[in-house]
Design a protein around this motif. Structure first.
Motif, PDB file in Angstrom:
ATOM      1  N   ALA A  13       0.851  -1.189   0.000  1.00  0.00           N
ATOM      2  CA  ALA A  13       0.000   0.000   0.000  1.00  0.00           C
ATOM      3  C   ALA A  13       0.886   1.239   0.000  1.00  0.00           C
ATOM      4  O   ALA A  13       2.045   1.183   0.392  1.00  0.00           O
ATOM      5  CB  ALA A  13      -0.897   0.000   1.232  1.00  0.00           C
ATOM      6  N   LYS A  14       0.322   2.334  -0.390  1.00  0.00           N
ATOM      7  CA  LYS A  14       1.009   3.626  -0.320  1.00  0.00           C
ATOM      8  C   LYS A  14       0.786   4.221   1.064  1.00  0.00           C
ATOM      9  O   LYS A  14      -0.217   3.963   1.710  1.00  0.00           O
ATOM     10  CB  LYS A  14       0.480   4.585  -1.381  1.00  0.00           C
ATOM     11  CG  LYS A  14       0.792   4.155  -2.796  1.00  0.00           C
ATOM     12  CD  LYS A  14       2.243   4.365  -3.090  1.00  0.00           C
ATOM     13  CE  LYS A  14       2.542   4.018  -4.541  1.00  0.00           C
ATOM     14  NZ  LYS A  14       3.963   3.964  -4.789  1.00  0.00           N
ATOM     15  N   THR A  15       1.746   5.018   1.513  1.00  0.00           N
ATOM     16  CA  THR A  15       1.601   5.765   2.760  1.00  0.00           C
ATOM     17  C   THR A  15       1.709   7.251   2.462  1.00  0.00           C
ATOM     18  O   THR A  15       2.041   7.638   1.338  1.00  0.00           O
ATOM     19  CB  THR A  15       2.680   5.353   3.785  1.00  0.00           C
ATOM     20  OG1 THR A  15       3.968   5.513   3.193  1.00  0.00           O
ATOM     21  CG2 THR A  15       2.508   3.919   4.240  1.00  0.00           C
ATOM     22  N   ASN A  16       1.451   8.045   3.461  1.00  0.00           N
ATOM     23  CA  ASN A  16       1.558   9.499   3.303  1.00  0.00           C
ATOM     24  C   ASN A  16       2.982   9.880   2.885  1.00  0.00           C
ATOM     25  O   ASN A  16       3.945   9.237   3.293  1.00  0.00           O
ATOM     26  CB  ASN A  16       1.236  10.207   4.615  1.00  0.00           C
ATOM     27  CG  ASN A  16      -0.154   9.880   5.104  1.00  0.00           C
ATOM     28  OD1 ASN A  16      -1.019   9.550   4.316  1.00  0.00           O
ATOM     29  ND2 ASN A  16      -0.351   9.979   6.394  1.00  0.00           N
ATOM     30  N   THR A  17       3.108  10.937   2.114  1.00  0.00           N
ATOM     31  CA  THR A  17       4.434  11.348   1.639  1.00  0.00           C
ATOM     32  C   THR A  17       5.355  11.777   2.773  1.00  0.00           C
ATOM     33  O   THR A  17       6.573  11.688   2.642  1.00  0.00           O
ATOM     34  CB  THR A  17       4.328  12.491   0.614  1.00  0.00           C
ATOM     35  OG1 THR A  17       3.604  13.573   1.195  1.00  0.00           O
ATOM     36  CG2 THR A  17       3.647  12.030  -0.663  1.00  0.00           C
ATOM     37  N   ASP A  18       4.799  12.228   3.884  1.00  0.00           N
ATOM     38  CA  ASP A  18       5.628  12.643   5.005  1.00  0.00           C
ATOM     39  C   ASP A  18       5.899  11.518   6.007  1.00  0.00           C
ATOM     40  O   ASP A  18       6.509  11.723   7.044  1.00  0.00           O
ATOM     41  CB  ASP A  18       5.000  13.843   5.722  1.00  0.00           C
ATOM     42  CG  ASP A  18       3.631  13.524   6.308  1.00  0.00           C
ATOM     43  OD1 ASP A  18       3.010  12.526   5.891  1.00  0.00           O
ATOM     44  OD2 ASP A  18       3.184  14.288   7.178  1.00  0.00           O
ATOM     45  N   ASN A  19       5.460  10.327   5.691  1.00  0.00           N
ATOM     46  CA  ASN A  19       5.648   9.170   6.558  1.00  0.00           C
ATOM     47  C   ASN A  19       7.079   8.649   6.416  1.00  0.00           C
ATOM     48  O   ASN A  19       7.605   8.533   5.309  1.00  0.00           O
ATOM     49  CB  ASN A  19       4.642   8.080   6.162  1.00  0.00           C
ATOM     50  CG  ASN A  19       4.597   6.927   7.114  1.00  0.00           C
ATOM     51  OD1 ASN A  19       5.627   6.398   7.516  1.00  0.00           O
ATOM     52  ND2 ASN A  19       3.403   6.499   7.459  1.00  0.00           N
ATOM     53  N   ILE A  89      -2.060  -0.178   6.529  1.00  0.00           N
ATOM     54  CA  ILE A  89      -2.143  -1.542   7.079  1.00  0.00           C
ATOM     55  C   ILE A  89      -3.367  -2.247   6.515  1.00  0.00           C
ATOM     56  O   ILE A  89      -3.287  -3.391   6.060  1.00  0.00           O
ATOM     57  CB  ILE A  89      -2.195  -1.506   8.624  1.00  0.00           C
ATOM     58  CG1 ILE A  89      -0.878  -0.985   9.194  1.00  0.00           C
ATOM     59  CG2 ILE A  89      -2.510  -2.896   9.190  1.00  0.00           C
ATOM     60  CD1 ILE A  89      -0.947  -0.640  10.670  1.00  0.00           C
ATOM     61  N   ILE A  90      -4.489  -1.561   6.525  1.00  0.00           N
ATOM     62  CA  ILE A  90      -5.733  -2.149   6.027  1.00  0.00           C
ATOM     63  C   ILE A  90      -5.634  -2.450   4.538  1.00  0.00           C
ATOM     64  O   ILE A  90      -6.014  -3.532   4.079  1.00  0.00           O
ATOM     65  CB  ILE A  90      -6.924  -1.215   6.335  1.00  0.00           C
ATOM     66  CG1 ILE A  90      -7.096  -1.085   7.853  1.00  0.00           C
ATOM     67  CG2 ILE A  90      -8.201  -1.701   5.669  1.00  0.00           C
ATOM     68  CD1 ILE A  90      -7.984   0.067   8.294  1.00  0.00           C
ATOM     69  N   VAL A  91      -5.085  -1.512   3.775  1.00  0.00           N
ATOM     70  CA  VAL A  91      -4.951  -1.702   2.323  1.00  0.00           C
ATOM     71  C   VAL A  91      -3.969  -2.838   2.010  1.00  0.00           C
ATOM     72  O   VAL A  91      -4.229  -3.669   1.132  1.00  0.00           O
ATOM     73  CB  VAL A  91      -4.532  -0.384   1.630  1.00  0.00           C
ATOM     74  CG1 VAL A  91      -4.188  -0.611   0.158  1.00  0.00           C
ATOM     75  CG2 VAL A  91      -5.641   0.657   1.770  1.00  0.00           C
ATOM     76  N   ALA A  92      -2.848  -2.905   2.731  1.00  0.00           N
ATOM     77  CA  ALA A  92      -1.869  -3.982   2.500  1.00  0.00           C
ATOM     78  C   ALA A  92      -2.471  -5.346   2.859  1.00  0.00           C
ATOM     79  O   ALA A  92      -2.217  -6.334   2.173  1.00  0.00           O
ATOM     80  CB  ALA A  92      -0.599  -3.727   3.309  1.00  0.00           C
ATOM     81  N   TYR A  93      -3.253  -5.406   3.923  1.00  0.00           N
ATOM     82  CA  TYR A  93      -3.942  -6.652   4.283  1.00  0.00           C
ATOM     83  C   TYR A  93      -4.918  -7.053   3.171  1.00  0.00           C
ATOM     84  O   TYR A  93      -4.937  -8.203   2.730  1.00  0.00           O
ATOM     85  CB  TYR A  93      -4.669  -6.481   5.621  1.00  0.00           C
ATOM     86  CG  TYR A  93      -5.611  -7.606   5.959  1.00  0.00           C
ATOM     87  CD1 TYR A  93      -5.136  -8.887   6.228  1.00  0.00           C
ATOM     88  CD2 TYR A  93      -6.975  -7.394   6.010  1.00  0.00           C
ATOM     89  CE1 TYR A  93      -6.004  -9.931   6.535  1.00  0.00           C
ATOM     90  CE2 TYR A  93      -7.842  -8.424   6.325  1.00  0.00           C
ATOM     91  CZ  TYR A  93      -7.359  -9.693   6.587  1.00  0.00           C
ATOM     92  OH  TYR A  93      -8.232 -10.716   6.873  1.00  0.00           O
ATOM     93  N   LYS A  94      -5.697  -6.100   2.694  1.00  0.00           N
ATOM     94  CA  LYS A  94      -6.659  -6.370   1.613  1.00  0.00           C
ATOM     95  C   LYS A  94      -5.932  -6.844   0.353  1.00  0.00           C
ATOM     96  O   LYS A  94      -6.372  -7.782  -0.319  1.00  0.00           O
ATOM     97  CB  LYS A  94      -7.471  -5.106   1.325  1.00  0.00           C
ATOM     98  CG  LYS A  94      -8.610  -5.321   0.375  1.00  0.00           C
ATOM     99  CD  LYS A  94      -9.449  -4.050   0.274  1.00  0.00           C
ATOM    100  CE  LYS A  94     -10.718  -4.298  -0.498  1.00  0.00           C
ATOM    101  NZ  LYS A  94     -11.576  -3.106  -0.525  1.00  0.00           N
TER     102      LYS A  94
END
Length: 108
Positions: A13-19, A89-94
């Motif tokens: 999944a993608k995360t926020n750019t500032d993560n 986390i939710i998107v990567a699980y999906k």
């Protein structure tokens, strides 16, 4: 270490750019080791930057099914995980569920 009846699947999944995860890995990943007989997650790790984060995510996933998306897990992540990667986390699980089912259809 892992039995022959297990497979390894990665959800991303993608995360926020500032993560910090984005800065280090460009995306967020969860690796799942799954028992093909039960469809249960027996081990996992993620591309988190902190050991505690990885262990916490693992504790949420252990024993869950990768055969179908578990809405209860989604709710548990929302309730218990209060970091900037919550949605990832939710998107990567999906994504892991999707890839697991595609792999199972193709090879098993």
């Amino acid at each position: 270490m892992y039995e022959k009846n297990t497979v390894y699947v990665v959800g991303n999944a993608k995360t926020n750019t500032d993560n910090a995860i984005t800065l280090r890995f460009n995306s967020f990943y969860i690796g799942f080791v799954v028992d093909l007989k039960t469809d249960r997650i027996i081990d996992s790790s993620s591309s988190s930057t902190l050991r505690t984060t990885d262990e916490f995510i693992k504790s949420l996933l252990m024993g869950r099914s990768l055969k179908t998306f578990d809405d209860k897990l989604k709710e548990e992540v929302i309730k218990r995980y209060h970091g900037s990667s919550q949605k990832a986390i939710i998107v990567a699980y999906k994504d892991g569920v999707k890839k697991y089912n595609e792999m199972k259809k193709r090879y098993f």
